[in-house]
Design a protein around this motif. Structure first.
Motif, PDB file in Angstrom:
ATOM      1  N   TRP A   1       9.930 -46.127  49.635  1.00 16.93           N
ATOM      2  CA  TRP A   1      10.438 -46.199  48.261  1.00 16.93           C
ATOM      3  C   TRP A   1      10.374 -44.823  47.588  1.00 16.93           C
ATOM      4  O   TRP A   1      11.254 -44.478  46.798  1.00 16.93           O
ATOM      5  CB  TRP A   1       9.622 -47.215  47.460  1.00 16.93           C
TER       6      TRP A   1
ATOM      7  N   TRP B   1       9.475 -42.841  40.570  1.00 12.38           N
ATOM      8  CA  TRP B   1      10.563 -43.713  40.094  1.00 12.38           C
ATOM      9  C   TRP B   1      11.003 -44.670  41.205  1.00 12.38           C
ATOM     10  O   TRP B   1      11.232 -45.856  40.970  1.00 12.38           O
ATOM     11  CB  TRP B   1      11.721 -42.842  39.630  1.00 12.38           C
TER      12      TRP B   1
ATOM     13  N   GLU C   1       8.313 -47.357  41.604  1.00  9.69           N
ATOM     14  CA  GLU C   1       8.354 -48.297  40.482  1.00  9.69           C
ATOM     15  C   GLU C   1       9.512 -49.288  40.616  1.00  9.69           C
ATOM     16  O   GLU C   1       9.376 -50.463  40.284  1.00  9.69           O
ATOM     17  CB  GLU C   1       8.481 -47.535  39.163  1.00  9.69           C
ATOM     18  N   HIS C   2      10.644 -48.797  41.115  1.00  8.05           N
ATOM     19  CA  HIS C   2      11.843 -49.632  41.195  1.00  8.05           C
ATOM     20  C   HIS C   2      12.149 -50.091  42.620  1.00  8.05           C
ATOM     21  O   HIS C   2      13.201 -50.695  42.853  1.00  8.05           O
ATOM     22  CB  HIS C   2      13.039 -48.860  40.624  1.00  8.05           C
TER      23      HIS C   2
ATOM     24  N   ILE D   1      13.138 -48.587  45.318  1.00 12.09           N
ATOM     25  CA  ILE D   1      14.457 -48.103  45.722  1.00 12.09           C
ATOM     26  C   ILE D   1      14.472 -47.863  47.228  1.00 12.09           C
ATOM     27  O   ILE D   1      13.642 -47.112  47.757  1.00 12.09           O
ATOM     28  CB  ILE D   1      14.817 -46.814  44.972  1.00 12.09           C
TER      29      ILE D   1
END
Length: 435
Positions: free
Chosen positions: A269, A352, A355-356, A358
């Motif tokens: 991520w 980021w 957190e998301h 991705i």
């Protein structure tokens, strides 16, 4: 000592500073000190920005409040034990202060139960020139420290060992120890790998290295350049960043046996966030007009937001290893970086991604330059385009704040406009007679 040396870092990564009397220094430790906020209102050549709302003639360039970080203390060996300290800004100027910006990203990681370990490595050319001689020559026909293309040369490093030893000792004395120092490919080009540490301390080491390596060279009648690309004849100069994460107990978070590349979910991520935001944050990493002369195919610099496992043709290189050595190399960065902003971008985008959650694209196998990549992975090709992408990035605004994003994008647009005023050698040779 009657005085100490005190520095703050501007938006271009340049350490601005002064000598401060001993009694004023001790007073500043308790109460802070004042520093003209013009350092956020002018460029690296002290030319005032024409569209700054933060500071300018309209505000009369007031003093901003700053504070000294005692943990940044170093001896300056070439000045007889002179002490050097870094400061950072409080109040409104804290929104633009590169060191405070990175500190906010580090705090974001801490709120997630994470801490980053970072190491910077710089390539730089060494010349038998002085600040006067390069100007007298118009920066042409410069004499390199050594001739020829000779990477990892034992011959060159042994012949020039006095300079190497002096640089190694300086780095030890100033708490920026080098894990490695060797010749790179090109005449008089070296690569220095600074020892890893926590993110903020790594940025301090990188900024101090770039300044005081120049000081050492110039005191010996030589010069260094950390330009991203100083000559069309040679590859650009990298400033690669190596990053990893650990939890509050110190446990490495990037390694998991049995996964491709030994990558944990956290690392995957993290890389996903870096890949997704790289086109939007590129102006914080490739921050000069010259940076984009390096980002061309075939010169060891990436042209798209790609990643791969042990793949040096990608922007992000995952380096598998033991739990403590597993890391990602942020290869987009050149030697011209502002270390605080580049590390803030590299770390902030990775956080980021965590957190998301991705997910990155599939890793690139083989030559990334020969593969067609999705349009959203294309990197900006100019500083102005990169500044536009930064200003339009909602993620950048949430990570770094509206004040920073808007002001910094303005400064990069200024830099590009200043470049557009220049008439280059290429233009003269191409158009002077024939058009």
């Amino acid at each position: 000592m009657s005085h100490v040396k005190l520095g703050v870092v501007d938006l271009d990564g340049v350490i601005r500073g002064k000598y401060l009397a001993r009694d004023k220094f001790f007073n500043a430790l308790d109460q802070g000190f004042k520093f003209c906020d013009v350092i956020f209102g002018w460029d690296s050549h002290d030319q005032l920005y024409d569209k700054s709302t933060f500071t300018g003639w309209h505000t009369a360039f007031p003093d901003a409040t700053a504070r000294i970080d005692p943990s940044s203390c170093r001896d300056v060996p070439m000045e007889g034990g002179m002490l050097f300290f870094l400061g950072e800004f409080d109040g409104p100027a804290a929104e633009l202060c590169p060191r405070r910006l990175l500190r906010r990203v580090v705090d974001r990681a801490a709120s997630m139960g994470l801490a980053a370990t970072v190491a910077a490595e710089f390539e730089f050319f060494v010349f038998d020139e002085t600040p006067h001689s390069v100007r007298e020559k118009g920066y042409r026909d410069l004499k390199n420290l050594t001739p020829g293309w000779f990477g990892y040369s034992m011959l060159r490093s042994s012949v020039e060992s006095d300079f190497y030893h002096a640089l190694l000792k300086l780095c030890d004395d100033m708490d920026m120890p080098l894990e490695g120092l060797h010749t790179e490919t090109g005449p008089g080009v070296l690569e220095a790998a600074i020892q890893y540490t926590d993110a903020l301390a790594a940025s301090d080491r990188a900024a101090i290295f770039k300044t005081f390596a120049k000081v050492l060279a110039e005191r010996q009648g030589r010069m260094l350049t950390f330009m991203a690309k100083w000559s069309n004849a040679y590859p650009g100069q990298s400033g690669h960043l190596h990053l990893s994460l650990r939890d509050t107990a110190g446990t490495p978070m990037f390694h998991q046996d049995g996964r491709p590349g030994n990558m944990s979910d956290t690392m995957r991520w993290f890389v996903g966030g870096q890949q997704a935001l790289l086109p939007e944050l590129l102006a914080m990493v490739a921050s000069t007009v010259n940076s984009y002369s390096r980002l061309i195919p075939g010169f060891w610099a990436p042209t798209d937001a790609t990643w791969g496992i042990e793949n040096r043709t990608c922007a992000l290189r995952v380096i598998p290893g033991s739990p403590s050595s597993q890391r990602v190399e942020y290869r987009i960065a050149a030697a011209d970086i502002n270390p605080y902003l580049a590390i803030a971008a590299a770390l902030g985008s990775g956080l980021w991604g965590i957190e998301h959650r991705i997910e990155p694209d599939a890793p690139v196998a083989g030559n990334a330059y020969d593969i067609a990549h999705p349009a959203e992975r294309a990197l900006p090709r100019t500083l102005s385009e990169a500044a536009d992408r930064l200003a339009a990035s909602s993620a950048a605004r949430r990570l770094f704040g509206d004040v920073f994003v808007e002001h910094y994008a303005m400064t990069r647009h200024w830099e590009e406009r200043e470049f557009r005023k220049a008439i280059t050698d290429w233009e003269l040779a191409r158009y002077f007679e024939i058009i």
